[in-house]
Every structure is written in C-alpha cells, then in structure tokens.
Design an enzyme around this catalytic site. Structure first.
Site, short mmCIF file in Angstrom:
data_model
loop_
_atom_site.label_atom_id
_atom_site.label_comp_id
_atom_site.label_asym_id
_atom_site.label_seq_id
_atom_site.Cartn_x
_atom_site.Cartn_y
_atom_site.Cartn_z
N ASP A 1 -48.19 38.31 29.74
CA ASP A 1 -47.71 37.82 31.03
C ASP A 1 -48.13 36.37 31.28
O ASP A 1 -48.63 36.03 32.35
CB ASP A 1 -48.18 38.70 32.19
CG ASP A 1 -47.58 38.25 33.51
OD1 ASP A 1 -46.38 37.98 33.57
OD2 ASP A 1 -48.34 38.16 34.50
N GLU B 1 -41.33 41.28 37.54
CA GLU B 1 -41.99 42.59 37.49
C GLU B 1 -41.06 43.72 37.94
O GLU B 1 -41.48 44.87 38.03
CB GLU B 1 -43.25 42.56 38.36
CG GLU B 1 -44.42 41.84 37.72
CD GLU B 1 -44.14 40.36 37.45
OE1 GLU B 1 -44.24 39.96 36.28
OE2 GLU B 1 -43.81 39.62 38.39
N ASN C 1 -42.34 35.33 32.52
CA ASN C 1 -42.50 36.37 31.52
C ASN C 1 -41.21 37.15 31.27
O ASN C 1 -40.39 37.32 32.16
CB ASN C 1 -43.59 37.36 31.96
CG ASN C 1 -43.22 38.06 33.26
OD1 ASN C 1 -43.32 37.49 34.33
ND2 ASN C 1 -42.81 39.31 33.17
#
Length: 599
Positions: free
Chosen positions: A319, A193, A277
């Site tokens: 995700d 992220e 991801n």
C-alpha cells in the site's frame, strides 16, 4: 453566407482569449507573496513564500494574533487561503467553507454549508479530512466528500455550478483539493480501499462541463496514453500497456486513485500527479505490475494525454500509494541545467526526475529504516532499470500465495504520506515531514462487492527496531540524494511544511506544536502548543503590511484516526490505532485556526 462584421469578429476574438486571461489572472494572484490563493502556494508545489518580515532574528517573538473555531471535531488537513482582504477556511466533513473579513476582526462574510448524506463517512478510508479549497477567476472551488465539485462566487458564496464527480455508494469519495489550470479545474478521486477504478477529470471552470477524463488503468484510449508517444524511462509504453499487467478484468476494480497533490509547469504546459495503490491490498489476487497504479503521470492539461509515465512500485505489496507531491525546481545535475521534478514517495525512496523527458536521475532512501527494497536499479542498460530491488523477506506474497510478513519498513502509511514538503531556493534544500514507522502485514483473500471494503490485509504498526520516535523532519538534498539534517519527533510529522525568505521553515506536530526551524541548520527557533494535534499545512500572508503565519489544528487523518473516530481496536484504522495509541496522552479533538504574528 453573410460575412461577420467587425464587432462580431472582435467579440469572437474576445471569447477565445478569456481562458488565457483567467489563467494569467490566477498566475498574477499566485505571484503576489502577500496572498495564498491555492493550497500548494504555487504551481510548482514548493510551498515557499518570498515574505521575510518574520525571520530567524525575530521569529522567537511570535505571538497568537487571533483564532477561529471551525466547529468540526475531525482531522483538519490543508490550509486557509487568502485572496485580497478575505480569508477562506474549510473544514472536514461536512466541508463547510467560511469567508472571513480580515478588515473586520475575521467577521464571517459568508458560509457555505453543503448538505451531504452522512453515509459517505463510513466509505472514507482514513478520516473525513479535506485538503482545502482553491481560487481562480473570482471563484472558490471545493471538492466535497461526496465527490460533488462546487464553484462558489468568491465574494458572495453563491453556488455558480456544481457537478457530481463520482458515486459514494460504490466507495468513490474525495479528500483532496483541486487544481485550477487555464480554463479548467483538475479533480481526482479516492476509493482504492473499495475497489474503485480511479481517474483524473478536467472540468470547464466557467460551466462545470466535463472536458476530459483519464483513468489510471484500462484500455489505452481510456487512460489517455499513446502507445508510440507516451514514454516510460525513454521508451514508448506500447500497446495495451495497462491491460497486459492485470489478470483478466481486475483492472476494472483496480484502484490507482488520485487523491494527492497536483503540479503544473506553464512553460511545458504539463500537469504532474501520482496514482495510488492497486486494489486489493492482497497482491496474490492481482498478479502483474498493475500499471498504471503507483505511477507518476505527466499530462497535457488541454487534452489529458499522457506525455510520460514512471511506475515507482510495480505490483505493490504494501500500500505504498504514489500520490505525494511533485515539486518542480530548476537545478544543475552533472553540470547540466535541468528542469527537475522531486517526489518523496510513500515507498521510502525520494525520486528526482527530468520533468520534461521523465528521465530518472536520483532514487535514494530518505529514511535509513527503509528495508522492503535494497535500492532502485539505476543502470540504464539493465532490463530492470528503474525498478526497486525487492527483499524477498519483506514480500507479502510468494509464488502466488499469501505471506504474513513482519518488520516491513516503512508501514503502509509510508515514509511520508500526503503531508506536503517545502523547498527553499535560498538553501536549495527540500524540507520533508516524515513517518518513521514499520509494520506487520497479513494478507487475506477478499471478494469485491460494490461499496464494501476491498482491502484484503490486516496491519499493525510500530517504530523501527531500536527507535522510540515515529517521525522525523528532514532537510533533503535532491541532487545528491542525501539527508542534510534530521529532527526526530515522537510521532509522525503529519503537517505540511512552509519555507520562507526569512530563512525560517515551519511545520506542526501531532501533539499540536507549531515549530519554527532555521532553514540552514535545523535549529529550533520557536514552538507553540495549539489546542489540538496539527495535521494541517502552514501558510503565510500579509495584511496591511504585516506578515502572519496561520495553521489549522485538529488531530485526525490516518495517523490520528483512533482519536478522530473514537477507535480502540489496535488493528483498526488499517493498523494505525495501535501504533499511535500514545497520542491520546498528548492531545484531544479540536478544530481551530490559529494565526500568529510578531508584535
């Protein structure tokens, strides 16, 4: 050149066999069911115990034997270890490790209290969890939140070596355990992220020296694939297999993080793990399959070279990290004895592969609510063999443009997240803790800045239409690809399962219950409410001939991030705060080990 004498030759030979001896010792420790020396229970990641003193006939008499407070009030994932007469307990950030004397009422033998910069906390995606320490060759290995890998003397707690695995100022952190293999320790990294380019690294277990590092995306030599020998579904991956699937240099901030569970097959000398991801969460900003994110890797632990790969969710739009456990079992499929790998993925499909060749054998939904894809193409003659057939309605992009999508199942936290399953060779079934959650997904354009969030999507989460429960605990047949039985739970089952030779399966709930289930029927045999929600993994051991069951409670993790971090915005916690708001009515923060036994 002077010829070496007999003693020198013997010394040289001894030096060469030390790694094998260390590995043999760890395997011997793992094979002793009275202990629990690595987080997964065994190299195959089955989380199965041969202990049967606690069984279906007496598990209903379980009582609390003793408890231990960790002193930390965030999410407690992972489990304690037991090696000989010592129990090792870890905590979330700041990652304190305790060695407890089982011969002396759990007296603290030593504690390791790392001094970490608290600035690492804001760059930890989904709570400050840690999935535990590992043991090998007289050492306890810890991978701290700040990516410091530490080897501690198991008897004294003294630091033997430490090494920095990443840079938190760029968003590189750690939540995972490590896996000792032979003379090495395998370590992953978090930060998808934050636009981290993720990797797996092998360190020398004796010295901490880096032996090899394999990235998830990039040039062939850096991801350690051989274009002609590394296979995907029976075909060589070819030159620049990763680079061709990214736009420009996007792979340099492409994610593919490695914060999940690792398995090892000593006979095949192969390590298995999954990647996460691709970055950003906005798929329109990174056209292409984004290899090798969302991928199962089979690697040689000596060299790091990939033997085979399989990408489960090409060009991920939701995700659906592929980091969940790889469980290794041997079974018959279509009359043939197979070395199998079972992987229940975040994307809602449970995969069964031949772990030697990477052949895809089964891919079926393990929650009927899964709707983002109709199926995985199993036709070997098809050009889309092995790919999911995406439903356009649930895509979050169209023609390179962002699409606000509603009702996608599962939510980003997947049909299951990292919470590990268990397997019983007695029933032949896998016991899988699951999430039963859907989402609305709104992508937006985002720019990369080192150390800053690089998400590019806003989420909200809720149960599937017509459902009131947000989780199920299921028994799964990995050969038939079918649910055998399912237990609905009000909230996601975020605890790791344990299966035993006593035909009992244990798991915990977010409200804080430890539950014991009949492995054959799924009938509940026992429950006990611990002081806080359970996201830890249940384990078992014996001491002085008596079997114990232990679990860490302490609500948190992605599902419990609202409670753990005091968040109230429904869209905070990457959409989980609103979805799990009702959890506040059932439990509160805590950090406690609870140990059970039959009187």
């Amino acid at each position: 050149m002077r010829r070496a004498g007999p003693l020198a030759v013997l010394a040289l030979a001894a030096a060469w066999v030390v790694p094998a001896q260390a590995n043999d010792d760890l395997q011997k420790q793992i094979d002793n069911p009275n202990q629990w020396v690595i987080q997964t229970g065994d190299y195959a990641n089955t989380r199965y115990s041969k202990l049967d003193q606690i069984n279906t006939k007496n598990v209903g008499k379980l009582q609390v034997s003793w408890t231990f407070s960790t002193g930390v009030l965030r999410g407690h994932e992972g489990s304690p270890l037991v090696v000989g007469d010592i129990m090792y307990v870890h905590t979330p950030f700041p990652n304190v490790v305790y060695a407890l004397d089982l011969n002396n009422e759990g007296k603290i033998i030593w504690r390791y209290e790392p001094k970490q910069d608290p600035n690492v906390i804001p760059v930890m995606c989904c709570d400050t969890v840690n999935r535990g320490v590992a043991y090998s060759d007289g050492k306890i290995f810890l991978h701290q939140a700040d990516t410091t890998v530490v080897a501690l003397d198991a008897k004294t707690g003294k630091v033997i070596w430490k090494v920095q695995n990443g840079d938190p100022t760029k968003g590189e952190t750690n939540t995972a355990t490590v896996l000792p293999v032979k003379d090495k320790v395998l370590v992953g990294i978090s930060g998808g992220e934050f636009g981290v380019r993720c990797h797996v690294t092998a360190y020398d277990a004796a010295t901490g020296k880096q032996v090899w590092r394999a990235y998830s995306a990039g040039p062939d030599d850096e991801i350690k694939v051989d274009p002609d020998k590394t296979m995907e579904l029976g075909k060589p991956v070819g030159k620049d297999s990763s680079l061709k699937t990214w736009k420009g240099d996007q792979w340099k901030i492409g994610g593919g993080c490695t914060w999940g569970w690792y398995s090892y097959d000593p006979q095949l000398n192969t390590v298995y793990y999954g990647t996460g991801n691709p970055s950003t969460w906005n798929p329109s900003q990174r056209p292409g399959d984004n290899k090798w994110s969302m991928t199962i890797f089979a690697r040689d632990p000596d060299t790091g070279m990939a033997k085979w790969v399989y990408q489960m969710t090409p060009h991920d739009q939701w995700d659906y990290d592929g980091v969940n456990e790889m469980m290794l079992v041997d079974k018959k499929i279509d009359g043939k004895d197979r070395k199998l790998l079972f992987h229940p993925d975040r994307n809602g499909f449970a995969y069964t592969l031949d772990r030697e060749s990477g052949e895809l054998l089964v891919a079926e939904k393990f929650d009927p609510a899964v709707n983002w894809a109709t199926k995985v193409d199993m036709d070997k003659s098809s050009p889309t063999y092995g790919r999911p057939e995406v439903v356009a309605k649930y895509s979050t992009e169209a023609n390179g443009e962002d699409v606000n999508t509603k009702g996608v199942c599962p939510a980003a936290l997947g049909t299951k997240d990292q919470q590990p399953s268990a397997y019983s060779p007695k029933t032949g079934l896998f016991y899988v803790p699951t999430n039963h959650v859907c989402m609305d997904y709104e992508p937006y354009r985002v720019s990369y800045t080192p150390g800053q969030p690089y998400v590019g999507a806003t989420l909200s989460m809720y149960p599937p239409e017509g459902s009131s429960n947000m989780g199920n605990f299921i028994a799964w047949d990995a050969v038939k690809g079918k649910i055998v039985w399912s237990i609905p739970e009000q909230f996601s089952v975020w605890s790791g399962a344990l299966a035993t030779a006593g035909d009992v399966v244990f798991y915990g709930t977010l409200e804080g219950y430890l539950k014991a289930i009949d492995a054959h029927s799924g009938k509940e045999l026992y429950r006990f409410k611990t002081p806080s929600g359970i996201i830890g993994n249940v384990m078992t051991y014996t001491h002085k001939g008596k079997q114990y069951v232990a679990v860490l409670s302490g609500v948190g993790g992605w599902a419990g991030i609202g409670l753990a971090a005091g968040l109230t915005d429904p869209n905070a916690g990457l959409g989980a705060v609103g979805g799990y708001a009702a959890l506040n009515d059932y439990t509160a923060l805590g950090g406690q080990l609870t140990v059970f036994a039959v009187p």
